[in-house]
Design a protein around this motif. Sequence first.
Motif: not given
Lengths: 382, 266, 316
Positions: A332, B164, B196, B200
């Motif tokens: 990420f 997303g 996540m 994100e």
Amino acid sequence: MGVLPNKMLHCAISRRAEAVAASLAVLLVIFMLGSLIWTSPVQAEDELNCVLCHKFRGLSRIDENGRFRLFYINENLFMKGPHKRIMCMDCHRDIKKIPHDPAKKVTCTVKCHLTEPSSKQKFSHAPVKKVLDSSVHSKYDKDGNLKDYPEDYPSCKNCHEQPLYRPLSFFKGESSGISRRGLSRCKTCHQTGDFAEDFYSHVTSRLQKTRESREIVEVCAKCHGDPAFQKRHNLDNVIESYKETFHGKAVTFGSDETADCLDCHVVYGESVHSIESHKEPTASTYKDNVAATCRNEECHYKAGEALAGYMVHTDYDNAEKYPMQYYMLKFFKGLMAAVLYFFVVVIFLELLRRLFPNFSFIKETPADAESVLHRSSTEKGA
Amino acid sequence: MQDKYPRINYRNGKRFFFRFSLMQRVQHIILFSCVITLALTGFPLRYYDKAWAEPLYTFMGGIEVAPWIHRGAGSVLLALFFFHTGYWIVLFYRNRIKPLIEQKRLTPGTFFKAFLAMEMMPNGKDGRDIVQMFKWLLYLSPRPPQYDRISWKEKFDYFAPYWGIPILGPAGVALWFRDEFSHILPGFLLNAFYIMHTDEALLAGLFLFFVHWYNVHYAPEKFPLGTVFITGYLSEADMIHEHYAEYVEAMTEGGLEHEIRPQGHH
Amino acid sequence: MLHLIKTITTKVYTIALMVFTIWYGFFLYPIIYGHGGADHDVDVVASADAEADAEITALLDEADMQEEQFASALKEQTSTATTNLGYMVVKEEYVQGHFHHVGMTVESDDTSLCIRCHGAIPHDKAKAIRAFLNMHAFYLACETCHIQPKTKGQSWAFRWYDKKSGNPISNPPGLTSHDKSMYGNYGAKIAPGRISSSGQLMFLNDAKERAFVEKYLQEKHRLGSTQQSKMKKVIHRRLDEKPLLCDHCHNDKTPYLPFDSLGYPKRRKQDLVGTEVAGMVAKYQEFYMPKFLLPGTGWNSDTANPAEGEAGEHEQ
């Protein structure tokens, strides 16, 4: 308060022997008062008028080790906790006269002058010490040998400040503070002195956490958040990893319903002083017991066993222990850096381009431009 | 659609070019309202130790209320995601598949071609536009790229939430219903969902705040506020600047070839 | 013309936005590469100043013992402890290892020129009463006890000054409060001064005097040790060899301080000059530490034991 003993002190002590005698007399009176304290109508906490001097915030000095010693007693706050019912000298036992010598350290496990109502015995914190001594926080191991760095193991005062009541009201929903209506019911029968107030505060304080969850975490962090301490005892920075969890964040923002350190590390229903290492099979955090701890009747009781697989104390920098978290985070971070820096560069160049809109190193013929336009519009039509 | 929303509209004698239908604008308003709400109730948790976190979180209702606002806004956003998916499928069918059926030309090949021809689909022209954009940005060409109706930047903006939300949403739902979830799947997945969800979200937040808002609000000719998200129509100057190819096409279609203005900065 | 202004404005905005873009690039880096939100914050108690915390934590990493002491002092200084009782929140200064609740934070005296070098808790020599002396230093300026009028019959005019600004203020309203935990805690101190010909109060340690000390501290490194001693002598020129003693104020006949005009209500004045305090003082002097009359002049025995005190007296 305490006007009477003043006068007594003023005239009584003129020679050393007399001083001792007077002290003993005063002590005797205090003993008697102290043993009657639950029922005594007198506020007996400051018979010697210690606050005559100790009420001044500036009463302080720097000791030989460079420590700031503050001798101030905030009477308002002192009267807001269970210790209001004992006298200064109950704990500060070496003080027998006024003015007094530098006081010695207080021992919390002495028998004090209160009577514990259920056993009618003198009250003492010794049972707490006993539990603590068999917990992971004892400075002795199971065989009675001193552990490494014994000075790092806590005694009472490392975790406890002077306790304060946190009374609750249950009328028309739960709220904090004493319920005047609840108290009025007590007062119907128990009219004498502050008995009802104290009893009410004492009991309702015990019906909730004595301290806010946020403060509990801070207490643990005193030692467990100290990098040097972690290094000495080969421990992870559990405070930081806890604060990264939703539990930790909710607690940071003042939630009292979310799990703090004690909720997971104490066997449900046991004394908070009994925390054991996760290696002990009886510990709440022992691998076979984690699910039961999570699923206790006040927390995730609806959850399945698998909830125990959640890694609470994740160290995101530790690739060996937490590879999934580590590499996911790496992914990420990489994605974020790639996307954002690409656009930062594009936007910067675009702004730079606007400064000199008509300049170009390479000139384009009008025909080129025409053909591009043509191409794009024909494509669209297709 | 062409009737309801003329490609070129006139107001006070000025030309405005069609961009977004009312339906799309409403979807966008719901989208950004949810995203802003989610950011305001989410980031204080991520940055719990920053000075601004607690006041902001308290403003958003504190630990008792803010999580429910967050879950509510997330639910709306997820619903919007499904609605929008249905929406483009309907449009796709109505505008591209139905004509094929009527013309009896529907084969897997034509279906696939029609799929790729949707205006939001990245295509070869986007690649060429990017190359041209860099040439222009690096002063290697005097001509800025001539974007179609949807530029590559706008496609990126579109696919950012479209990628997303499927990442953030289910992760958020799993963290919300962790107890129920733990009966089906292992607990360590919660750790994964947590990363996540939060990372994100950070990417989305940082992207929207700077890149998207630069494109539509901060850019010198837009500042302080681009209005196309409200009106659905773009001014001629902006159109020339941002969608020259589309501009030329629209003008040509309207029989205004002789009034087409040259591309170039002012 | 208008076009030119517009062009220039646009260019300026464009450049500003470029600067912002670069800033954003730098802003992004720690956000992306610092995981989560934590700044490795391992503080003992909630602290007001995150930056100071980072500094302190960095300092703690130093193994050096002295550094560690300095760091822990810094931590103590910048930290506050919070106790939430539900119906009230106790916010107090953090005192390492302190059991009893302080229940407040206090403002430091930023204006006293003595404190610049001697600190706010300066008394240490007279072991048995140093805490009392420090207690008085909390609401009395140093010069109140340490500078007395040189000529007989002359007396100072006493006035409260604000600890933060150093300016004379009217008598603190806290004096009339019955809340004992706030006694002596007024954010103000009593200081001596003179009344000028225009009727204005001039504190002995006025702005000029403060500036002088400030200048000395700044220029000190340029002076030799001899010159430093000379300057110190000048700074301390007005100090009395023997400071004011307890019973100068704590007596009901001629108290040194004008308690009435300083705003002490009758009942508090009565406490200070009557049996409660003055009686205690007398007891101290009589039995407890006979040499107490001369604090700081050789009286530095560690004991406060009456027997030893008496022995000391005999020796003299």
